[in-house]
Design an enzyme around this catalytic site. Structure first.
Site, PDB file in Angstrom:
ATOM      1  N   LYS A  42      67.710   6.204   7.283  1.00  0.00           N
ATOM      2  CA  LYS A  42      67.136   6.258   5.959  1.00  0.00           C
ATOM      3  C   LYS A  42      65.671   5.809   5.964  1.00  0.00           C
ATOM      4  O   LYS A  42      64.950   6.031   5.020  1.00  0.00           O
ATOM      5  CB  LYS A  42      67.935   5.334   5.006  1.00  0.00           C
ATOM      6  CG  LYS A  42      69.368   5.794   4.792  1.00  0.00           C
ATOM      7  CD  LYS A  42      70.097   4.792   3.898  1.00  0.00           C
ATOM      8  CE  LYS A  42      71.051   4.059   4.779  1.00  0.00           C
ATOM      9  NZ  LYS A  42      72.014   3.197   4.307  1.00  0.00           N
ATOM     10  N   GLY A  43      65.278   5.162   7.035  1.00  0.00           N
ATOM     11  CA  GLY A  43      63.965   4.514   7.079  1.00  0.00           C
ATOM     12  C   GLY A  43      62.778   5.428   6.819  1.00  0.00           C
ATOM     13  O   GLY A  43      61.740   4.987   6.353  1.00  0.00           O
ATOM     14  N   GLU A  97      59.967   9.464  11.867  1.00  0.00           N
ATOM     15  CA  GLU A  97      60.640   8.170  11.979  1.00  0.00           C
ATOM     16  C   GLU A  97      59.835   7.084  11.280  1.00  0.00           C
ATOM     17  O   GLU A  97      58.617   7.204  11.141  1.00  0.00           O
ATOM     18  CB  GLU A  97      60.746   7.774  13.465  1.00  0.00           C
ATOM     19  CG  GLU A  97      62.126   7.907  14.054  1.00  0.00           C
ATOM     20  CD  GLU A  97      63.103   6.794  13.681  1.00  0.00           C
ATOM     21  OE1 GLU A  97      63.009   6.239  12.573  1.00  0.00           O
ATOM     22  OE2 GLU A  97      63.966   6.500  14.499  1.00  0.00           O
ATOM     23  N   ASP A  98      60.518   6.019  10.880  1.00  0.00           N
ATOM     24  CA  ASP A  98      59.796   4.866  10.323  1.00  0.00           C
ATOM     25  C   ASP A  98      59.119   4.063  11.426  1.00  0.00           C
ATOM     26  O   ASP A  98      57.971   3.678  11.311  1.00  0.00           O
ATOM     27  CB  ASP A  98      60.725   3.989   9.474  1.00  0.00           C
ATOM     28  CG  ASP A  98      61.996   3.540  10.203  1.00  0.00           C
ATOM     29  OD1 ASP A  98      62.240   3.966  11.358  1.00  0.00           O
ATOM     30  OD2 ASP A  98      62.758   2.748   9.616  1.00  0.00           O
ATOM     31  N   ASP A 101      60.595   1.994  18.312  1.00  0.00           N
ATOM     32  CA  ASP A 101      60.750   0.642  18.868  1.00  0.00           C
ATOM     33  C   ASP A 101      61.134   0.778  20.342  1.00  0.00           C
ATOM     34  O   ASP A 101      60.282   1.063  21.176  1.00  0.00           O
ATOM     35  CB  ASP A 101      61.795  -0.078  18.012  1.00  0.00           C
ATOM     36  CG  ASP A 101      61.991  -1.530  18.373  1.00  0.00           C
ATOM     37  OD1 ASP A 101      61.022  -2.175  18.781  1.00  0.00           O
ATOM     38  OD2 ASP A 101      63.120  -2.033  18.234  1.00  0.00           O
ATOM     39  N   VAL A 151      59.515  -6.144  11.232  1.00  0.00           N
ATOM     40  CA  VAL A 151      58.785  -5.800  10.012  1.00  0.00           C
ATOM     41  C   VAL A 151      59.670  -5.055   9.020  1.00  0.00           C
ATOM     42  O   VAL A 151      60.617  -4.365   9.399  1.00  0.00           O
ATOM     43  CB  VAL A 151      57.527  -4.955  10.342  1.00  0.00           C
ATOM     44  CG1 VAL A 151      56.509  -5.768  11.132  1.00  0.00           C
ATOM     45  CG2 VAL A 151      57.886  -3.688  11.108  1.00  0.00           C
ATOM     46  N   ARG A 163      63.546  -2.249   1.644  1.00  0.00           N
ATOM     47  CA  ARG A 163      62.952  -0.906   1.838  1.00  0.00           C
ATOM     48  C   ARG A 163      61.928  -0.588   0.764  1.00  0.00           C
ATOM     49  O   ARG A 163      61.022   0.214   0.981  1.00  0.00           O
ATOM     50  CB  ARG A 163      64.041   0.175   1.794  1.00  0.00           C
ATOM     51  CG  ARG A 163      65.022   0.139   2.958  1.00  0.00           C
ATOM     52  CD  ARG A 163      65.833   1.436   2.978  1.00  0.00           C
ATOM     53  NE  ARG A 163      67.058   1.334   3.770  1.00  0.00           N
ATOM     54  CZ  ARG A 163      67.138   1.536   5.079  1.00  0.00           C
ATOM     55  NH1 ARG A 163      66.062   1.813   5.771  1.00  0.00           N
ATOM     56  NH2 ARG A 163      68.292   1.439   5.704  1.00  0.00           N
TER      57      ARG A 163
HETATM   58  P1  IMP Z   1      64.716   2.416  18.571  1.00  0.00           P
HETATM   59  O1  IMP Z   1      65.838   3.294  18.989  1.00  0.00           O
HETATM   60  O2  IMP Z   1      64.804   1.053  19.215  1.00  0.00           O
HETATM   61  O3  IMP Z   1      63.352   3.002  18.723  1.00  0.00           O
HETATM   62  O4  IMP Z   1      65.020   2.084  17.058  1.00  0.00           O
HETATM   63  C1  IMP Z   1      64.418   2.653  16.021  1.00  0.00           C
HETATM   64  C2  IMP Z   1      65.068   2.176  14.742  1.00  0.00           C
HETATM   65  O5  IMP Z   1      65.306   0.763  14.759  1.00  0.00           O
HETATM   66  C3  IMP Z   1      64.127   2.392  13.592  1.00  0.00           C
HETATM   67  O6  IMP Z   1      64.300   3.656  13.021  1.00  0.00           O
HETATM   68  C4  IMP Z   1      64.473   1.266  12.642  1.00  0.00           C
HETATM   69  O7  IMP Z   1      65.510   1.648  11.770  1.00  0.00           O
HETATM   70  C5  IMP Z   1      64.964   0.152  13.534  1.00  0.00           C
HETATM   71  N1  IMP Z   1      63.913  -0.858  13.794  1.00  0.00           N
HETATM   72  C6  IMP Z   1      63.286  -1.149  14.943  1.00  0.00           C
HETATM   73  N2  IMP Z   1      62.373  -2.114  14.797  1.00  0.00           N
HETATM   74  C7  IMP Z   1      62.407  -2.452  13.494  1.00  0.00           C
HETATM   75  C8  IMP Z   1      61.654  -3.402  12.684  1.00  0.00           C
HETATM   76  O8  IMP Z   1      60.760  -4.160  13.116  1.00  0.00           O
HETATM   77  N3  IMP Z   1      61.994  -3.441  11.359  1.00  0.00           N
HETATM   78  C9  IMP Z   1      62.938  -2.645  10.805  1.00  0.00           C
HETATM   79  N4  IMP Z   1      63.644  -1.750  11.506  1.00  0.00           N
HETATM   80  C10 IMP Z   1      63.387  -1.659  12.839  1.00  0.00           C
HETATM   81 MG    MG Z   2      66.861   0.544  10.050  1.00  0.00          MG
END
Ligand code: IMP
Ligand code: MG
Length: 177
Positions: A42-43, A97-98, A101, A151, A163
């Site tokens: 949803k981000g 994507e939001d 990470d 964050v 959000r």
């Molecule tokens: P990844 O697979 O580790 O890249 O995860 C990405 C997802 O993790 C993002 O779409 C977010 O929903 C969540 N996420 C990662 N870091 C943060 C943060 O600092 N704040 C909020 N959500 C995060």
């Molecule tokens: Mg999330």
């Protein structure tokens, strides 16, 4: 400022201005190509709404929903909760994507969608946290790099809250510890 936020990292104005720039760049890059924006729910919802309104090229959109996170720690597993409602073969896909990470979610999604033979797949992210990267994946369009802190705001949540904050803020560690 919300009392659970330690400090504001990016103001609404800074975010708006940067999204406008990225939108302009996408408009130039995709002139005449009619890309499909695929938002990762949803981000993405606030970023995607702003980004698409700053793109002048013809485009379409769809959403996917995945889950990989519970709280602040990645479980490492990616589950598809909602798939696309249309065919993307031959289309230019822009995954939205939001935050990028570890990159586990997007690298899984990119491989998952590649099988459907789109013309191209690029990645647009509001935030990039390169210090935490585990997968070999980089954004094609990134609005901001952020430090290794949790964050929230502008679509990003902690356990589904925050959000709606109209800025990106660092969450106080005592909120999740
Ligand atoms: P990844 O697979 O580790 O890249 O995860 C990405 C997802 O993790 C993002 O779409 C977010 O929903 C969540 N996420 C990662 N870091 C943060 C943060 O600092 N704040 C909020 N959500 C995060
Ligand atoms: Mg999330």
């Amino acid at each position: 400022m919300h009392s659970d936020v330690e400090r504001i990292l990016l103001t609404r104005k800074e975010i708006d201005d940067r999204i406008f720039e990225i939108g302009k760049q996408i408009s130039e890059d995709y002139e005449g190509k009619k890309p499909i924006f695929v938002g990762v729910l949803k981000g993405c919802f606030i970023f995607m709404a702003d980004l698409m309104r700053s793109v002048s090229a013809d485009c379409t959109m769809d959403f996917m929903a995945v889950s990989s996170y519970s709280g602040t720690v990645s479980t490492g597993a990616v589950k598809i909760n909602k798939d696309l409602s249309q065919d993307i073969s031959g289309r230019h896909v822009i995954l939205v994507e939001d935050i990028l990470d570890s990159g586990v979610t997007l690298s899984y999604l990119r491989n998952y969608l590649n099988v459907r033979e789109p013309a191209s797949i690029k990645i647009a992210t509001l935030l990039d946290k390169p210090s935490r990267r585990k997968a070999d994946i980089y954004p094609d369009y990134s609005c901001f790099e952020v430090p290794d802190a949790f964050v929230v705001g502008y679509g990003l949540d902690y356990d589904e809250t925050y959000r709606n904050l109209p800025y990106i803020g660092i969450l106080k560690p005592e909120v999740y510890s």
